[in-house]
Design an enzyme around this catalytic site. Structure first.
Site, mmCIF file in Angstrom:
data_model
loop_
_atom_site.group_PDB
_atom_site.id
_atom_site.type_symbol
_atom_site.label_atom_id
_atom_site.label_comp_id
_atom_site.label_asym_id
_atom_site.label_seq_id
_atom_site.Cartn_x
_atom_site.Cartn_y
_atom_site.Cartn_z
ATOM 1 N N ALA A 98 -112.131 -52.376 -51.833
ATOM 2 C CA ALA A 98 -112.906 -53.453 -52.439
ATOM 3 C C ALA A 98 -113.487 -52.903 -53.745
ATOM 4 C CB ALA A 98 -114.010 -53.890 -51.491
ATOM 5 N N GLY A 121 -110.829 -51.451 -48.362
ATOM 6 C CA GLY A 121 -110.278 -52.807 -48.327
ATOM 7 C C GLY A 121 -108.768 -52.837 -48.522
ATOM 8 N N GLU A 124 -107.468 -52.223 -45.201
ATOM 9 C CA GLU A 124 -107.760 -53.425 -44.403
ATOM 10 C C GLU A 124 -106.786 -54.557 -44.732
ATOM 11 O OE1 GLU A 124 -111.837 -53.154 -45.683
ATOM 12 O OE2 GLU A 124 -112.527 -53.043 -43.607
ATOM 13 N N GLU A 166 -115.364 -45.558 -47.018
ATOM 14 C CA GLU A 166 -116.620 -46.291 -47.233
ATOM 15 C C GLU A 166 -117.847 -45.435 -46.931
ATOM 16 O OE1 GLU A 166 -113.950 -47.500 -45.661
ATOM 17 O OE2 GLU A 166 -113.638 -49.606 -46.192
HETATM 18 N N1 CAA Z 1 -113.440 -50.138 -57.066
HETATM 19 C C1 CAA Z 1 -113.567 -50.212 -58.389
HETATM 20 N N2 CAA Z 1 -112.927 -49.388 -59.247
HETATM 21 C C2 CAA Z 1 -112.128 -48.458 -58.712
HETATM 22 C C3 CAA Z 1 -111.941 -48.319 -57.315
HETATM 23 C C4 CAA Z 1 -112.644 -49.219 -56.484
HETATM 24 N N3 CAA Z 1 -112.514 -49.207 -55.142
HETATM 25 N N4 CAA Z 1 -111.096 -47.293 -57.091
HETATM 26 C C5 CAA Z 1 -110.747 -46.809 -58.307
HETATM 27 N N5 CAA Z 1 -111.364 -47.506 -59.286
HETATM 28 C C6 CAA Z 1 -111.276 -47.314 -60.731
HETATM 29 C C7 CAA Z 1 -112.054 -46.084 -61.161
HETATM 30 O O1 CAA Z 1 -113.432 -46.390 -61.299
HETATM 31 C C8 CAA Z 1 -111.376 -45.768 -62.472
HETATM 32 O O2 CAA Z 1 -111.853 -46.643 -63.451
HETATM 33 P P1 CAA Z 1 -112.390 -46.066 -64.891
HETATM 34 O O3 CAA Z 1 -111.152 -45.504 -65.521
HETATM 35 O O4 CAA Z 1 -112.930 -47.274 -65.549
HETATM 36 O O5 CAA Z 1 -113.381 -45.008 -64.564
HETATM 37 C C9 CAA Z 1 -109.919 -46.132 -62.219
HETATM 38 O O6 CAA Z 1 -109.930 -47.018 -61.099
HETATM 39 C C10 CAA Z 1 -109.048 -44.938 -61.855
HETATM 40 O O7 CAA Z 1 -109.682 -44.271 -60.755
HETATM 41 P P2 CAA Z 1 -109.939 -42.678 -60.742
HETATM 42 O O8 CAA Z 1 -110.171 -42.181 -62.120
HETATM 43 O O9 CAA Z 1 -110.986 -42.423 -59.736
HETATM 44 O O10 CAA Z 1 -108.497 -42.196 -60.229
HETATM 45 P P3 CAA Z 1 -108.173 -40.845 -59.443
HETATM 46 O O11 CAA Z 1 -106.680 -40.734 -59.448
HETATM 47 O O12 CAA Z 1 -108.958 -39.711 -59.959
HETATM 48 O O13 CAA Z 1 -108.686 -41.105 -57.926
HETATM 49 C C11 CAA Z 1 -108.955 -42.425 -55.927
HETATM 50 C C12 CAA Z 1 -108.059 -42.079 -57.147
HETATM 51 C C13 CAA Z 1 -109.033 -41.212 -54.981
HETATM 52 C C14 CAA Z 1 -108.320 -43.594 -55.202
HETATM 53 C C15 CAA Z 1 -110.372 -42.779 -56.428
HETATM 54 O O14 CAA Z 1 -110.257 -43.765 -57.451
HETATM 55 C C16 CAA Z 1 -111.284 -43.336 -55.368
HETATM 56 O O15 CAA Z 1 -111.802 -42.590 -54.570
HETATM 57 N N6 CAA Z 1 -111.505 -44.659 -55.381
HETATM 58 C C17 CAA Z 1 -112.444 -45.301 -54.476
HETATM 59 C C18 CAA Z 1 -111.895 -45.415 -53.064
HETATM 60 C C19 CAA Z 1 -112.930 -46.058 -52.162
HETATM 61 O O16 CAA Z 1 -114.013 -45.565 -51.967
HETATM 62 N N7 CAA Z 1 -112.560 -47.210 -51.579
HETATM 63 C C20 CAA Z 1 -113.425 -47.961 -50.693
HETATM 64 C C21 CAA Z 1 -114.124 -49.060 -51.454
HETATM 65 S S1 CAA Z 1 -115.365 -49.861 -50.509
HETATM 66 C C22 CAA Z 1 -114.559 -50.947 -49.507
HETATM 67 O O17 CAA Z 1 -113.361 -51.126 -49.567
HETATM 68 C C23 CAA Z 1 -115.481 -51.666 -48.561
HETATM 69 C C24 CAA Z 1 -114.900 -52.658 -47.643
HETATM 70 O O18 CAA Z 1 -114.231 -52.374 -46.681
HETATM 71 C C25 CAA Z 1 -115.290 -54.040 -47.828
#
Ligand code: CAA
Length: 257
Positions: A65, A108, A111, A131
């Site tokens: 998400a 998400g 999911e 998360e």
């Molecule tokens: N939401 C918003 N933006 C996201 C994102 C997310 N879930 N995941 C990645 N991005 C964005 C980053 O912020 C980044 O944007 P900027 O260039 O503007 O900074 C861009 O995508 C590229 O990401 P990274 O630079 O982080 O890429 P990476 O290759 O270094 O890492 C990754 C990849 C390991 C997937 C890392 O992006 C990451 O950990 N992302 C978040 C994963 C996460 O925590 N997901 C759970 C979200 S909460 C949820 O889903 C709740 C629910 O069940 C309802």
């Protein structure tokens, strides 16, 4: 509908939806969710489509998400809007949906993949529920579906530590139906969708409904439902055609596709 966050196309009788927010690794924001829901409903009511594939990019199916969209959410806002409830209509889609997962399927994203009917993964796929690292927990069914799919031990491990699972591990514990080589994911997934789309659609829809019952009811009720559904297929011309074609040693030509 003009899509800003998806590419929506047809490949033969298969619908293909590609999540398309590459700069955010296909993070699932409200706009994408609305478009996805609309595209799936359109395919569900399109007589020329028998099954749909949802995919992302090579690097990410979806990284969860949208964290930036959620950052300032407060409890009242989340509760009043029943945040994430919109996802509940995806399992109501009656035609089969295949998730074709390459790269990250996190939070998400995992999911969404689990809401599809089955997951085909490329070797590079990574599944996870990070998360907990954000100070929250899964909110679109992760705690419920992951536990049902892979069992309590692995679900607890994934959700409490936030670690990722490789495609091999995901296949070995039942999250993924098959793994294909990187580069062959889309072709293999569309082939599977087209194969499904060539069968009798009422039987396909009944079969999907019956398997889903296994997760929602007792064994006795599930078996009764299956039997009634099985009986009902004998009202279809497609049953006559399927069995006649078998006996005549030819390919069936189903009417209700
Ligand atoms: N939401 C918003 N933006 C996201 C994102 C997310 N879930 N995941 C990645 N991005 C964005 C980053 O912020 C980044 O944007 P900027 O260039 O503007 O900074 C861009 O995508 C590229 O990401 P990274 O630079 O982080 O890429 P990476 O290759 O270094 O890492 C990754 C990849 C390991 C997937 C890392 O992006 C990451 O950990 N992302 C978040 C994963 C996460 O925590 N997901 C759970 C979200 S909460 C949820 O889903 C709740 C629910 O069940 C309802």
């Amino acid at each position: 509908m003009a899509y800003q966050n998806l590419i929506v196309e047809k490949r033969g009788r298969a619908g293909l939806i590609t999540l398309d927010r590459p700069k955010a690794l296909n993070a699932l924001n409200a706009a994408l969710l609305e478009e996805l829901s609309s595209a799936l409903k359109d395919f569900d009511s399109d007589a020329k489509v028998g099954a749909t594939v949802i995919t992302g990019s090579e690097k990410a199916f979806a990284a969860g998400a949208d964290i930036k969209e959620m950052q300032d959410l407060d409890f009242a806002g989340a509760f009043m809007a029943d945040s994430m409830a919109g996802w509940l209509d995806i399992p109501a889609i009656r035609k089969p949906i295949i998730a074709a997962v390459s790269g990250y399927a996190l939070g998400g994203g995992c999911e969404l993949a689990m809401m599809c009917d089955f997951i085909i993964a490329s070797q590079s796929a990574k599944f996870g529920h990070p998360e907990i690292t954000l100070g929250i927990l899964p909110g679109i069914g992760g705690t419920q579906r992951l536990a049902r799919f892979v069992g309590k031990a692995k679900a607890m491990d994934m959700i409490l530590t936030g670690r990722m699972m490789s495609a091999e591990e995901a296949e070995s514990c039942g999250l993924v139906s098959r793994i294909v080589a990187d580069g062959e994911l889309l072709e293999e997934s569309i082939r599977a969708a087209q194969k499904i789309a060539d069968y009798s659609l009422p039987s396909v829809m009944l079969a999907k409904e019956a398997v889903n019952r296994a997760y929602e009811t007792s064994l006795e009720e599930g078996l009764r439902f299956e039997r009634r559904a099985f009986h009902s297929t004998f009202a279809l011309e497609d049953q006559k055609e399927g069995m006649t074609a078998f006996i005549e040693k030819r390919s069936p030509s189903f009417k209700n596709r």
